[in-house]
Scaffold this motif. Sequence first.
Motif, short mmCIF file in Angstrom:
data_model
loop_
_atom_site.label_atom_id
_atom_site.label_comp_id
_atom_site.label_asym_id
_atom_site.label_seq_id
_atom_site.Cartn_x
_atom_site.Cartn_y
_atom_site.Cartn_z
N LEU A 228 23.57 14.06 9.01
CA LEU A 228 24.35 14.73 10.05
C LEU A 228 25.27 15.82 9.50
O LEU A 228 25.87 15.67 8.44
CB LEU A 228 25.20 13.66 10.77
CG LEU A 228 26.07 14.13 11.93
CD1 LEU A 228 25.21 14.52 13.13
CD2 LEU A 228 27.05 13.02 12.34
N VAL A 229 25.37 16.92 10.25
CA VAL A 229 26.35 17.98 9.97
C VAL A 229 27.18 18.16 11.24
O VAL A 229 26.65 18.08 12.35
CB VAL A 229 25.65 19.31 9.59
CG1 VAL A 229 26.68 20.39 9.29
CG2 VAL A 229 24.72 19.12 8.39
N ILE A 230 28.49 18.38 11.07
CA ILE A 230 29.38 18.53 12.23
C ILE A 230 30.09 19.88 12.14
O ILE A 230 30.45 20.34 11.05
CB ILE A 230 30.41 17.38 12.25
CG1 ILE A 230 29.69 16.06 12.55
CG2 ILE A 230 31.52 17.63 13.28
CD1 ILE A 230 30.56 14.83 12.42
N ALA A 231 30.25 20.52 13.31
CA ALA A 231 31.05 21.75 13.34
C ALA A 231 32.23 21.55 14.28
O ALA A 231 32.04 21.09 15.42
CB ALA A 231 30.20 22.93 13.82
N TYR A 232 33.43 21.88 13.80
CA TYR A 232 34.60 21.92 14.67
C TYR A 232 34.76 23.35 15.16
O TYR A 232 34.95 24.27 14.36
CB TYR A 232 35.86 21.47 13.93
CG TYR A 232 37.12 21.79 14.72
CD1 TYR A 232 37.29 21.30 16.02
CD2 TYR A 232 38.12 22.61 14.20
CE1 TYR A 232 38.42 21.62 16.77
CE2 TYR A 232 39.27 22.92 14.94
CZ TYR A 232 39.40 22.42 16.22
OH TYR A 232 40.51 22.73 16.97
N GLU A 233 34.66 23.53 16.48
CA GLU A 233 34.78 24.86 17.06
C GLU A 233 35.78 24.83 18.21
O GLU A 233 35.41 24.46 19.34
CB GLU A 233 33.42 25.34 17.58
CG GLU A 233 32.35 25.40 16.53
CD GLU A 233 31.26 26.38 16.92
OE1 GLU A 233 31.15 27.41 16.27
OE2 GLU A 233 30.56 26.12 17.90
N PRO A 234 37.04 25.18 17.94
CA PRO A 234 37.99 25.24 19.05
C PRO A 234 37.51 26.28 20.06
O PRO A 234 37.25 27.43 19.69
CB PRO A 234 39.30 25.67 18.37
CG PRO A 234 38.92 26.22 17.03
CD PRO A 234 37.60 25.64 16.66
N THR B 296 36.44 35.08 20.93
CA THR B 296 37.68 35.65 21.48
C THR B 296 38.39 36.55 20.48
O THR B 296 39.33 37.26 20.83
CB THR B 296 38.66 34.52 21.86
OG1 THR B 296 38.93 33.74 20.67
CG2 THR B 296 38.11 33.63 22.94
N GLY B 297 37.99 36.47 19.21
CA GLY B 297 38.70 37.21 18.17
C GLY B 297 39.92 36.45 17.69
O GLY B 297 40.55 36.81 16.70
N GLU B 298 40.24 35.36 18.38
CA GLU B 298 41.38 34.53 17.95
C GLU B 298 40.85 33.38 17.09
O GLU B 298 39.96 32.65 17.52
CB GLU B 298 42.08 33.97 19.19
CG GLU B 298 43.41 33.35 18.85
CD GLU B 298 44.18 32.95 20.10
OE1 GLU B 298 45.04 32.09 20.00
OE2 GLU B 298 43.88 33.52 21.17
N GLY C 7 34.53 29.71 15.08
CA GLY C 7 35.46 30.31 16.05
C GLY C 7 36.02 31.60 15.47
O GLY C 7 36.99 31.56 14.72
N SER C 8 35.35 32.74 15.79
CA SER C 8 35.78 34.06 15.34
C SER C 8 35.96 34.14 13.82
O SER C 8 36.87 34.81 13.33
CB SER C 8 37.06 34.49 16.06
OG SER C 8 36.81 34.62 17.45
N CYS C 9 35.11 33.43 13.11
CA CYS C 9 35.12 33.52 11.65
C CYS C 9 34.48 34.87 11.29
O CYS C 9 33.48 35.27 11.87
CB CYS C 9 34.29 32.36 11.10
SG CYS C 9 34.45 32.15 9.35
N ASN C 10 35.09 35.59 10.35
CA ASN C 10 34.57 36.92 10.01
C ASN C 10 34.82 37.21 8.52
O ASN C 10 35.43 36.37 7.83
CB ASN C 10 35.24 37.98 10.92
CG ASN C 10 36.75 38.01 10.75
OD1 ASN C 10 37.27 38.01 9.63
ND2 ASN C 10 37.48 38.01 11.86
N GLY D 78 30.93 27.37 7.50
CA GLY D 78 31.22 27.89 8.83
C GLY D 78 29.99 27.99 9.72
O GLY D 78 28.86 28.10 9.25
N LEU D 79 30.27 27.90 11.02
CA LEU D 79 29.27 28.23 12.04
C LEU D 79 29.73 29.55 12.64
O LEU D 79 30.81 29.63 13.24
CB LEU D 79 29.18 27.12 13.10
CG LEU D 79 28.21 27.36 14.27
CD1 LEU D 79 26.81 27.70 13.79
CD2 LEU D 79 28.17 26.14 15.18
N ILE D 80 28.91 30.57 12.45
CA ILE D 80 29.34 31.93 12.75
C ILE D 80 28.56 32.47 13.95
O ILE D 80 27.33 32.43 13.95
CB ILE D 80 29.05 32.88 11.53
CG1 ILE D 80 29.33 32.17 10.19
CG2 ILE D 80 29.79 34.19 11.67
CD1 ILE D 80 30.74 31.76 9.94
#
Length: 261
Positions: A167-173, A179-181, A217-220, A236-238
């Motif tokens: 299993l792999v988990i992603a936390y994405e608020p 949103t760029g935030e 979440g807006s990772c860049n 990251g999940l981009i």
Amino acid sequence: MNTMSRKKIVAGNWKMNKTLPEAQQLINEIINSCVEDTAVQKIVFPPFLFLPAVSLATGQRNDFFTGAQNCHTHDAGAYTGEVSAQAIASVGATYVLVGHSERRQYFKEDSHQLKSKIEAVFRNKLVPLYCVGEVLNERKENRHFDVVGNQLSEVIKELSAVQLQQLVIAYEPVWAIGTGETATPQQAEEMHAYIRKIIAQLHGEAVAEHIPLLYGGSCNPGNAAELFSCPNVDGGLIGGASLKAADFLSIIASIKLLVNN
Ligand code: PEP
């Protein structure tokens, strides 16, 4: 477990973007500009239609994988317009995103359904990348830990030891997606540590230490290195930034630097 020994992953969710020629161009550009390095797994999640072509490209490398953005709970049947995990496996994909916030929000997918989807993914020898995350109001009302804890425990509590190994988990608020935030590194680390604590309560410390936790979440290219340097963030999940080869490559490079130093 030494945190550096956990699997490191950079994944790109292309969502409902690109045509077939554009998707082929993007994956070829990314692969051709990225030196093979199995210390960091790279996964791309194109739209269903492009899975065979993209899987063909990633299949040439040991450090690149392809995944689907969703799947149905059944392996076959009268479900017009749906795509099964069995079909996804048959075209060479490896991963399936389960529970992305856009699926939860627009298609009302709940824990019961997501649990069945994860079962379908494992049944077909694919790997689920399970997404969790709170919406803005839930954070404002200080309910974010409870919300994420429930999303997690409702779906993973009955998984077997063999399934948890994969299993792999992603936390994405959700307030940070598109949103760029971005969550601050402190906010990301705090939630990732909490997720690991919940997994440890359900399945023990060793399992919790093994599972890769990705931030999304807006990772860049500008914020990836700082987020990835948090001890409980394993990559990251981009979304948006995975649609441009240069940005995605730069995000990959920032985690490679951490892993190789
Ligand atoms: C996503 O959709 O999983 C995501 C993280 O999107 P973005 O990077 O565009 O916020």
